[in-house]
Design a protein around this motif. Structure first.
Motif, PDB file in Angstrom:
ATOM      1  N   THR A  84       5.150  -5.129   7.431  1.00  0.00           N
ATOM      2  CA  THR A  84       4.537  -4.960   6.111  1.00  0.00           C
ATOM      3  C   THR A  84       5.572  -4.422   5.121  1.00  0.00           C
ATOM      4  OG1 THR A  84       2.374  -4.540   7.108  1.00  0.00           O
ATOM      5  CG2 THR A  84       2.700  -3.781   4.834  1.00  0.00           C
ATOM      6  N   SER A  85       5.575  -4.973   3.918  1.00  0.00           N
ATOM      7  CA  SER A  85       6.442  -4.529   2.807  1.00  0.00           C
ATOM      8  C   SER A  85       7.925  -4.619   3.148  1.00  0.00           C
ATOM      9  CB  SER A  85       6.095  -3.087   2.399  1.00  0.00           C
ATOM     10  OG  SER A  85       4.723  -2.960   2.110  1.00  0.00           O
TER      11      SER A  85
ATOM     12  N   ARG B 276      -2.806 -13.562   0.719  1.00  0.00           N
ATOM     13  CA  ARG B 276      -3.085 -12.221   1.248  1.00  0.00           C
ATOM     14  C   ARG B 276      -1.997 -11.800   2.234  1.00  0.00           C
ATOM     15  NH1 ARG B 276      -6.178  -9.709   5.328  1.00  0.00           N
ATOM     16  NH2 ARG B 276      -7.202  -7.795   4.612  1.00  0.00           N
ATOM     17  N   GLU B 277      -1.605 -12.735   3.129  1.00  0.00           N
ATOM     18  CA  GLU B 277      -0.565 -12.408   4.103  1.00  0.00           C
ATOM     19  C   GLU B 277       0.800 -12.252   3.427  1.00  0.00           C
ATOM     20  OE1 GLU B 277       0.858 -11.750   8.124  1.00  0.00           O
ATOM     21  OE2 GLU B 277      -0.913 -11.368   6.887  1.00  0.00           O
TER      22      GLU B 277
ATOM     23  N   ARG C  90       0.971  -8.885   2.016  1.00  0.00           N
ATOM     24  CA  ARG C  90       1.194  -7.849   3.043  1.00  0.00           C
ATOM     25  C   ARG C  90       2.690  -7.662   3.320  1.00  0.00           C
ATOM     26  NH1 ARG C  90       2.469  -7.343   8.227  1.00  0.00           N
ATOM     27  NH2 ARG C  90       2.541  -9.596   8.619  1.00  0.00           N
TER      28      ARG C  90
ATOM     29  N   LEU D 191      -3.420  -7.833  -5.913  1.00  0.00           N
ATOM     30  CA  LEU D 191      -2.167  -7.880  -5.161  1.00  0.00           C
ATOM     31  C   LEU D 191      -1.074  -8.674  -5.872  1.00  0.00           C
ATOM     32  CD1 LEU D 191      -3.748  -8.605  -1.651  1.00  0.00           C
ATOM     33  CD2 LEU D 191      -2.774  -6.441  -2.432  1.00  0.00           C
TER      34      LEU D 191
ATOM     35  N   PHE E 252      -1.044  -2.388   0.320  1.00  0.00           N
ATOM     36  CA  PHE E 252      -1.846  -3.381   1.034  1.00  0.00           C
ATOM     37  C   PHE E 252      -2.864  -2.693   1.949  1.00  0.00           C
ATOM     38  CE2 PHE E 252      -2.794  -6.203   4.569  1.00  0.00           C
ATOM     39  CZ  PHE E 252      -3.134  -7.367   3.897  1.00  0.00           C
ATOM     40  N   GLY E 253      -4.088  -3.201   1.918  1.00  0.00           N
ATOM     41  CA  GLY E 253      -5.153  -2.634   2.735  1.00  0.00           C
ATOM     42  C   GLY E 253      -6.034  -1.659   1.984  1.00  0.00           C
TER      43      GLY E 253
ATOM     44  N   ASP F 170      -8.693  -6.589  -0.370  1.00  0.00           N
ATOM     45  CA  ASP F 170      -8.558  -6.399   1.074  1.00  0.00           C
ATOM     46  C   ASP F 170      -9.889  -5.995   1.695  1.00  0.00           C
ATOM     47  OD1 ASP F 170      -5.848  -6.935   0.975  1.00  0.00           O
ATOM     48  OD2 ASP F 170      -5.385  -4.880   0.446  1.00  0.00           O
TER      49      ASP F 170
ATOM     50  N   SER G  98     -11.777  -8.238   4.311  1.00  0.00           N
ATOM     51  CA  SER G  98     -12.001  -7.695   5.645  1.00  0.00           C
ATOM     52  C   SER G  98     -13.477  -7.681   5.982  1.00  0.00           C
ATOM     53  CB  SER G  98     -11.429  -6.276   5.742  1.00  0.00           C
ATOM     54  OG  SER G  98     -10.037  -6.289   5.478  1.00  0.00           O
TER      55      SER G  98
END
Length: 506
Positions: A381-382, A412-413, A416, A445, A473-474, A479, A483
């Motif tokens: 991530t990041s 979305r991915e 991330r 995002l 993210f999240g 998200d 989710s």
């Protein structure tokens, strides 16, 4: 061809390449003997439609002159002196190059077809050919001897029939715009009389090389009384009569270009035998991008030293390959979920490395290749600075229906793995409606900064420059929503399964 890309409203007839049928004694153009004097000429270049300003920036950066963007989309013009001619072949954003013989900003075409074609015939003997021919001869000594192009190379596919570059078929520039009907016509015209004429001239002057040529007409506009075929035929006939050259559709030495866009007329001589956009690819796929378009996309995101650049849907690896060659202080990760695509990318990388090794250069490239699930990337991530990819249009690859689920999942991915606040994405797609909807769903995002509208094999597509927001993210509503939707979907499936089991038991 860029003139084909300006829209259906300005395409009354296809661009046509025609060899004139006049049979006359031929004499050779001197292969050597440039004057040695430095002259300044205007060079024309065809570029990916939509990236004209990017090409002009590169000309200013590498050659130091200002380029003029033509009203006819997909072309730029710039001056250059003959002592710097070699620099034009170093440009990465141009598909084809030609030297301008003469240009008319407001050519007054006659009302009748006969008068217009007669005027084009008369024009051939009035043009200032000398400087352009000197540049053409000098250009031949600068580039490698590639020999004649193989017969029929320009007739394998129509330029507008693909949604991206296709192996050994994509032709978009004036030298490659030959239509199969025109070529068959030229072959028909190459009758025994023409052959006997060639034999006679060869016997008369065995030491002189007979110059072979063809004329390519590229026309856009709906107010012309003539067709591209007719203009190329009559203008080409006059050129042949003036120079005493021989017409040959496939094994020509020199190609004269007649570019007509509404009232603009540009006559030029081609300097490239085949498009420069195929420079990196040896193993093509169904949607291989032109290297020149890849270069424009890379310049849009301005790669910096040590940037980690990701192409999650690499196909044949055209984008990361162009980046690894031209912006080699960054590191590139190329991946795809199809084995065949990954294999093509690896083969193309090996091809470039072998070519470099053969030239004595260091063969290494800052690029790695992985097979993965693009909605579940094996990347921290990041950890990525830039994401740049050609997304499936839903035509040759994937489907429009699948894109409605694929695009939001991909974005979305990508969010991330991309660095919050500083990360960027450059994404190409023709499925504009689906992409806009996906971007609106991922608004927390990604923020859209800029859009470049381009032509990809006749399709109107967008290159979108996105900026990663600073949101962690999240922790964004997107998200949570995604989710929760996934959990609910899984719960519903479980409930349905249990219900079906109970029902079947009953």
């Amino acid at each position: 061809m860029s003139s084909q890309e300006d829209g259906a409203a300005e395409q009354p007839g296809p661009d046509t390449t025609v060899g004139p049928s006049i049979s006359s004694s031929s004499s050779s153009l001197e292969s050597d003997g440039t004057t040695g004097d430095i002259i300044t000429v205007t060079i024309g270049a065809t570029v990916p439609t939509g990236f004209e300003h990017t090409a002009a920036e590169e000309v200013k950066e590498k050659i130091g002159v200002d380029a003029r963007i033509s009203k006819d989309r997909g072309r730029i013009y710039f001056p250059i002196s003959t002592d710097k001619l070699f620099q034009v072949h170093l440009l990465r954003s141009v598909d084809n190059l030609f030297v301008v013989v003469e240009e008319y900003d407001d050519y007054q075409f006659k009302q009748s077809k006969e008068e217009t074609l007669m005027e084009l015939q008369q024009l051939a003997s009035k043009l200032p050919w000398n400087n352009a021919l000197e540049v053409w001869k000098l250009n031949r000594t600068l580039k490698k001897k590639k020999g004649y192009r193989k017969g029929g190379n320009g007739t394998k596919v129509k330029p507008e029939s693909t949604d991206a570059a296709v192996a050994d078929t994509e032709q978009q520039e004036p030298p490659e715009a030959a239509a199969s009907s025109a070529e068959s016509q030229a072959k028909t015209e190459s009758t025994p009389e023409a052959e006997s004429s060639q034999q006679d001239s060869a016997e008369a002057a065995p030491e002189a090389k007979v110059m072979k040529f063809r004329v390519t007409c590229n026309r856009a506009g709906d107010k012309h009384s003539f067709s591209s075929n007719e203009a190329a035929r009559d203008f080409g006939g006059a050129v042949q009569e003036f120079f005493q050259w021989k017409a040959d559709m496939t094994k020509f030495d020199i190609e004269v270009l007649l570019n007509i866009h509404n009232v603009e007329v540009v006559i030029g001589i081609a300097l490239t035998e085949e498009s420069l956009h195929r420079r990196n690819i040896s193993h093509f796929g169904p949607t291989t991008l032109r290297s020149t378009l890849c270069y424009g996309m890379l310049r849009l995101c301005k790669p910096q030293a040590s940037d980690v650049i990701l192409d999650p849907m690499c196909g044949t690896g055209a984008i990361p390959l162009e980046g690894a060659i031209e912006f080699n202080s960054s590191f590139y990760v190329a991946g795809d979920n199809y084995d065949m695509a990954v294999n093509r990318t690896v083969n193309n990388i090996c091809h470039i490395q072998k070519r470099r090794a053969d030239k004595g250069s260091a063969p290494g490239l800052p690029i790695d290749t992985v097979r993965w699930d693009l909605c579940n990337l094996p990347i921290r991530t990041s950890s990525v600075d830039i994401i740049i990819t050609d997304m499936p249009f839903g035509k040759r690859m994937g489907s429009r229906k699948k894109n409605w689920d694929l695009y939001p999942s991909c974005l979305r991915e990508m969010a991330r793995v991309c660095r919050p606040g500083s990360g960027k994405a450059v994404l190409l797609t023709q499925d504009k409606k689906c992409f806009s909807k996906a971007i609106s769903r991922m608004g927390g995002l990604w923020r859209k900064l800029h859009t470049v509208w381009v032509n990809v094999g006749g399709l109107h597509a967008g290159v979108y420059l996105l900026k990663r927001t600073g949101a962690v993210f999240g922790q964004t509503p997107e998200d949570v929503y995604e989710s929760r939707g996934t959990v609910n979907a899984q719960g519903d499936e479980k409930d349905d399964k249990e219900l079906s089991e109970v029902t079947s038991g009953v």
